[in-house]
Write an enzyme that holds these catalytic residues in place. Sequence first.
Site, PDB file in Angstrom:
ATOM      1  N   SER A 111       4.489   1.960   8.446  1.00 14.41           N
ATOM      2  CA  SER A 111       4.170   0.856   7.545  1.00 14.41           C
ATOM      3  C   SER A 111       5.450   0.290   6.947  1.00 14.41           C
ATOM      4  O   SER A 111       6.298   1.029   6.466  1.00 14.41           O
ATOM      5  CB  SER A 111       3.254   1.337   6.415  1.00 14.41           C
ATOM      6  OG  SER A 111       2.007   1.737   6.920  1.00 14.41           O
TER       7      SER A 111
ATOM      8  N   HIS B 115       0.827  -1.208   0.000  1.00 18.85           N
ATOM      9  CA  HIS B 115       0.000   0.000   0.000  1.00 18.85           C
ATOM     10  C   HIS B 115       0.862   1.258   0.000  1.00 18.85           C
ATOM     11  O   HIS B 115       0.419   2.321  -0.431  1.00 18.85           O
ATOM     12  CB  HIS B 115      -0.963   0.009   1.193  1.00 18.85           C
ATOM     13  CG  HIS B 115      -0.328   0.366   2.498  1.00 18.85           C
ATOM     14  ND1 HIS B 115       0.091  -0.571   3.407  1.00 18.85           N
ATOM     15  CD2 HIS B 115      -0.022   1.576   3.050  1.00 18.85           C
ATOM     16  CE1 HIS B 115       0.603   0.042   4.463  1.00 18.85           C
ATOM     17  NE2 HIS B 115       0.556   1.335   4.270  1.00 18.85           N
TER      18      HIS B 115
ATOM     19  N   ASP C 250      -0.018  -7.637   1.564  1.00 17.94           N
ATOM     20  CA  ASP C 250       0.441  -6.250   1.654  1.00 17.94           C
ATOM     21  C   ASP C 250       1.966  -6.139   1.763  1.00 17.94           C
ATOM     22  O   ASP C 250       2.499  -5.517   2.679  1.00 17.94           O
ATOM     23  CB  ASP C 250      -0.220  -5.542   2.835  1.00 17.94           C
ATOM     24  CG  ASP C 250      -0.058  -4.028   2.750  1.00 17.94           C
ATOM     25  OD1 ASP C 250       0.010  -3.502   1.631  1.00 17.94           O
ATOM     26  OD2 ASP C 250       0.013  -3.389   3.807  1.00 17.94           O
TER      27      ASP C 250
END
Length: 613
Positions: free
Chosen positions: A543, A383, A437
């Site tokens: 992230s 992402h 992801d």
Amino acid sequence: MSCKKRKSQISFNPRKNKKIKDYFSQVPKEEQNDPNTVKVDSKKMPRDITNTRDQRPLSPRKTRQDQTPPLNKKITVTLGVNSRKHKNMKYELTCRETSSLYAALNTLSAVREEVESQKGREMLVCGKEGIEGYLNLGMPVCCIPEGSHVVITFCQCKSKTQENKQFFESQDQASTNYVRFCIHAVGSKRKKILKCGELQKEGNKLCVYGFKGETIRDTLRKDGRFCTFIESDDWKLINDLDTIIENTQPVDELEGKLFQVAAELPKNPRVVSVTQNSGSENRNFHKLEEYIVNEYTTLKEEGKKLRAYIKEKSEKRKKKASLFKVHKEHFGKMTRNSTPVKVVKHLSRVSDSVGFLWWNNNGNAGCATCFVFKELYILTCQHVIASIVGEGIDSSEWANIISQCVKVTFDYEELLPTGDKFFMVKPWFEISDKHLDYAVLELKENGQEVPAGLYHRIRPVPHSGLIYIIGHPEGEKKSIDCCTVVPQSSRRKKCQENFQAREEAGFCFSTSFIHMYTQRSFQEMLHNSDVVTYDTSFFGGSSGSPVFDSNGSLVAMHAAGITCTYQAGVSNIIEFGSIMESIDDHMKQDKYKEWYNTISGNVQNVEMLSIDF
């Protein structure tokens, strides 16, 4: 009023007689004392003259007979409102270089009419050609290149326009005394830096002007469009990530450059402060772009169901005030603050392989975390790559885009390193998965040593106990967060407890999904064996952070989190990361098998490094 009285007033003020002498043809001496002549001219004293183009030479600023008239400049103007009326037609504007932009624009009747019809709304002027960014309305026309094209729009803004009228006055400084530069509309740490919410969007820029010798802080403070943090000392400008410019420096060397504001945030690991009267001005978490979240509607639907269920159950509870206290005490007993020295040594070694990933894609700037997987290959969240390239970009173009705007460094432990410490990324994007992801990128060699890969440290995730995340939360220096694993069988109960506890503390049930978007519904997350769940204080910018167990083994990659908001802040409900064993298994599939065998073949005959000391 008698002519005699008027005559005495004029002779008492020789300065005004001089202005008449300077700007009009010489009056015969015998007519100078004629009260009738004076009476006619007295109706046109400077304070009574309307600001028309033909009458401007009578401005009280022009008192010297030998003063050089200001130069004119041509600008093209488009009114980006009321398209039926204006039909996107271009207006040619010729104005004096000493005029402010606002004053110059108001010489156009079409602009004046639109300003009148847009009462209560603020005018926004954005450069389209010749100059870029949203312009300060007080900017002197001499700062705008000849032939520039600007577009005018209007927006609702809390700040009152009349407060900035001091910026709309004409300027008599030489054009060489001004400095013009641009600022990203979104800050690197403190995202909300502007008063006007309409401007607070990724990709927007503000065109700022200042005087040579003036400090950066004074320039941005007088600009009038920035939030009150600009009055403090706790912010600086970042240029292309590798240059820090403190706000006490002069603006002289900023001409034509683009910067991002890095303002310090209040330090609070669990609850993010939100100013009640300023919307979301002080939130320091990164919320995903709405178009990304909208791709996965099941998560929103499940969230609504869960909130309704929790609300129904909580209404039946009588001792609501005590619930939050009991929950906090119980959680406190479950978590130790101390960390064994042996664990610290493990984490110290693997932390060298954790990198700070930064991008600036034509104004779309952001940051995340990554880590070395093997040799020049690094791992981060998929992402993150989607955020870098932006919406609607074909996947075939992703590799080229990231190679032009992504930088990685492994040395951001105190201060941002200089340019030679950064690695660029090759135009290669072949290995990724949306469900898990994750994405693999390849660094370009730059003569610097790449830290050791963590490929050989992959181990099963622990079912309970403590795990450790190493990353760059909010784009700050590298840090470690100790988290408690939430076992898969306890995920539902943990979420319900957290929702209930935060409701008792005054939280509302409007969940926000931070760090990332996710395709998994809430129910799927509860039973998903490909993720590990935990509590962490790491929010935006983290992230892609590696997750380790107490032996320094790589067990997961931090990916997502669910939060709830309340009147005074934001609190986390639960966070999760993709399990590294699942990612490793996915890489071994036929689609990526050739690549995987290539990188793993280099270690097949090498004895695994011991992670014990």
